[in-house]
Design a protein around this motif. Structure first.
Motif, short mmCIF file in Angstrom:
data_model
loop_
_atom_site.label_atom_id
_atom_site.label_comp_id
_atom_site.label_asym_id
_atom_site.label_seq_id
_atom_site.Cartn_x
_atom_site.Cartn_y
_atom_site.Cartn_z
N GLN A 133 13.34 4.11 102.49
CA GLN A 133 13.85 5.41 102.23
C GLN A 133 15.14 6.56 102.31
N ASN B 54 17.73 6.10 100.62
CA ASN B 54 18.62 7.42 99.19
C ASN B 54 20.29 7.35 99.24
N LEU C 169 17.35 8.63 94.49
CA LEU C 169 15.93 8.94 94.52
C LEU C 169 15.22 9.87 92.89
N ASP C 170 16.53 11.29 93.65
CA ASP C 170 15.55 12.17 92.66
C ASP C 170 16.01 11.90 91.41
N TRP D 287 12.80 10.02 89.91
CA TRP D 287 11.65 10.80 89.97
C TRP D 287 12.35 11.59 88.69
N GLY E 98 14.77 13.71 87.92
CA GLY E 98 15.11 15.44 88.30
C GLY E 98 15.86 15.78 87.78
N ASN F 110 14.50 20.49 94.82
CA ASN F 110 14.11 19.87 95.53
C ASN F 110 13.08 18.67 96.74
N ARG G 287 10.17 18.81 94.92
CA ARG G 287 9.77 17.48 93.66
C ARG G 287 9.80 16.36 94.53
N ILE G 288 10.11 16.18 95.85
CA ILE G 288 10.45 15.33 96.56
C ILE G 288 9.06 14.93 97.16
N MET H 35 6.77 13.45 95.41
CA MET H 35 6.99 12.57 94.45
C MET H 35 5.92 11.11 95.59
N SER H 36 6.18 12.25 96.65
CA SER H 36 6.26 10.89 97.90
C SER H 36 5.54 10.01 97.63
#
Lengths: 293, 272
Positions: free
Chosen positions: A276, A280, A285-286, A289, A291, B108, B111-112, B115-116
């Motif tokens: 990951q 990244n 990735l943000d 999802w 974001g 952030n 959020r991560i 989501m993980s």
């Protein structure tokens, strides 16, 4: 936070301004829930892997000293890579073709991707059991036409596992590629054509580079899911198709070696986090999802 | 425009395009065929899996509906999926509001973190929770499974609700406040109705995420109280019986119906 110049009502004291500070607390229940049911188990797993009646590295030592585990880890990664390559090679042309269709056909044919995507993974793996089994579809058909005398052993082969995984993960890849390709301005290709590029050159010089985000996102997703997959290798594979998740489950259900199970889980976790972190750099990735906008 | 049309027309007729179309249609058929096989086999009258079947019968559906073992598993699956949808919706809605409408350090990272579970192999979550539940003595409880499923359902909820909140015009809320509505009143009469399509979609996604899960169920339920996928798993291991095909068909119908409902709601709301 969307700041706007819209004139606020006179009652500014009770207005939205004050909520700015209060809203962050709305996340407290979810974050606490995650810490208890997600963070804590992971910490505890780390703990179990190094502690049983005292500090121990037995689980890790066993992993690093026994070539069987190295082989399993290598096989798991290999399966991930091969599945990634297969889904990309098959999915890319299909996504490209779907994007070029007119709206009605696109919607109709996308159903062929979305319905498998939304069907239970177990059901779809079971379907391959029905198709490839000893008394499965392929074998009974071949025997009925007397092409073979004995059922062919499809199950328990690398091919069966790869077919199952590719089948399971192809919709993920196609959807990732499709969403990126669908937002590419096709006029760019026409501009390239008008400037004298051949269709093939326009495709490789303009279109392919623009699809990179989709390729990276899809590859990442497929690899991660393939590496962590349990049901497909368990149902379609045999003793030669043992992956890391299968070994972990075996340690818990039969061998009852929690230290080793925890150590193996930590290794799988570390590998996934490493991938990951690596991904990244190439995949946002943000954004994936939903974001930052 | 005319160049575009000729370019499109000429590329449509080229051998490359025909090859591409043929390849794509084959792949789509490959994606759909196993589902068709399961549906067809589920209506087979014979004890063994044959394709094409030698007739049509509902005996495997009757076998499913008259078997208390399958019915228990179905009831548990529906109960767990419903509770998961409710819990992940409540938690996910609150966290989405916090993430979209306020700024704070580490937003952030939060959020991560939330989501993980989507990215970390599910088996790791299952093993971690297994260890935890054994110590907490809640292994095999409905609550334990609902909590586990909420972990994997909430990322979907947060994604969908956040997206809806981003596109939400807050001035409508402020207008309501300006007209004298209380914060809760504005939430109830303005925000919720406008977010309803997203809320229903999120609930359906969460429901299906729970309903289809096998790994967490495999580790965290008891054999006497399995979910539907776990009951399928147990049967697949032992015997290949067309009852599983009937159950699988019903599960597929439920998932696809849920998906269709989401698409339908989104279409309705985009038209409005």
């Amino acid at each position: 936070m969307t700041d706007t110049t819209f004139p606020l009502p006179a009652a500014a004291g009770r207005g939205p301004g004050r909520f700015k500070g209060r809203f962050p607390w709305l996340m407290a229940p979810a974050v606490i829930f995650y810490l208890v049911f997600f963070g804590w188990p992971l910490v505890q797993m780390l703990w179990s892997s190094i502690w049983s009646d005292g500090f121990t590295l037995a689980g890790y030592t066993e992993f690093f000293s026994d070539p069987v585990y190295w082989w399993v880890l290598g096989y798991t990664m290999l399966i991930g890579v091969v599945t990634l390559v297969l889904t990309l090679a098959v999915g890319y042309p299909v996504a490209y073709w779907l994007v070029g269709l007119n709206k009605t056909w696109m919607v109709v044919l996308m159903a062929f991707v979305l319905i498998p995507f939304w069907s239970s993974g177990l059901v779809r793996t079971y379907a391959w059991l029905v198709i490839l089994g000893r008394q499965g579809l392929v074998n009974t058909t071949l025997m009925r036409f007397e092409l073979i005398d004995e059922p062919l052993p499809f199950l328990g082969t690398h091919t069966a596992v790869l077919v199952g995984l590719t089948y399971y993960l192809l919709p993920y890849m196609i959807l990732c590629l499709f969403s990126v390709m669908n937002n590419i301005d096709r006029n760019l290709m026409l501009a390239a054509r008008n400037l004298g590029a051949s269709p093939i050159r326009a495709f490789f010089a303009i279109f392919v580079p623009l699809t990179k985000p989709g390729v990276f996102a899809g590859s990442f997703l497929v690899f991660m899911l393939a590496v962590g997959m349990y049901i497909t290798p368990a149902l379609l594979g045999g003793p030669d198709q043992t992956t890391l998740p299968l070994v972990i489950a075996l340690q818990i259900n039969e061998a009852l070696d929690w230290t080793l199970a925890a150590a193996l889980s930590m290794i799988l976790l570390i590998v996934s986090v490493a991938i990951q972190v690596f991904a990244n750099r190439y995949v946002d990735l943000d954004k994936m999802w939903g974001g930052a906008r | 425009m005319s160049t575009q049309r000729t370019a499109a027309a000429s590329s449509r007729m080229s051998p490359v395009s025909i090859l591409l179309a043929a390849f794509s249609i084959t792949v789509l058929a490959f994606l759909f065929a196993p589902i068709v096989v399961i549906i067809v086999v589920s209506f087979s009258p014979s004890d063994i899996m044959e394709f094409p079947p030698q007739g049509f019968s509902l005996r495997w559906y009757i076998a499913y509906f008259s078997n208390p073992m399958w019915m228990t598993a179905t009831r548990i699956s529906f109960l767990v999926a419903t509770l998961t949808a409710i819990l992940s919706l409540v938690l996910g809605f609150m966290v989405s509001v916090a993430l979209v409408r306020s700024s704070f350090p580490g937003k952030n990272a939060v959020r991560i973190f939330l989501m993980s579970p989507l990215i970390i192999p599910k088996i790791i979550i299952a093993v971690g929770l297994y260890f935890l539940y054994v110590r907490m003595r809640i292994l095999g409880t409905t609550f334990g499974l609902v909590a586990a499923h909420t972990l994997i359902a909430m990322p979907y909820v947060v994604m969908i609700i956040s997206a809806a909140l981003y596109s939400f015009d807050r001035r409508l809320e402020w207008a309501a406040r300006g007209l004298g509505a209380s914060p809760l009143g504005a939430l109830r009469h303005v925000t919720f109705p406008m977010l309803r399509p997203a809320i229903i979609s999120a609930a359906l996604f969460a429901f299906i995420a729970s309903f289809d899960d096998i790994i967490l169920s495999l580790f965290l339920t008891k054999l006497t109280a399995p979910t539907l996928p776990r009951q399928i798993w147990v049967n697949v291991q032992q015997i290949i019986d067309p009852t599983i095909a009937a159950v699988s068909t019903l599960m597929t119908v439920i998932s696809v119906f849920g998906l269709w409902l989401v698409a339908f709601i989104q279409k309705l709301s985009s038209r409005a």
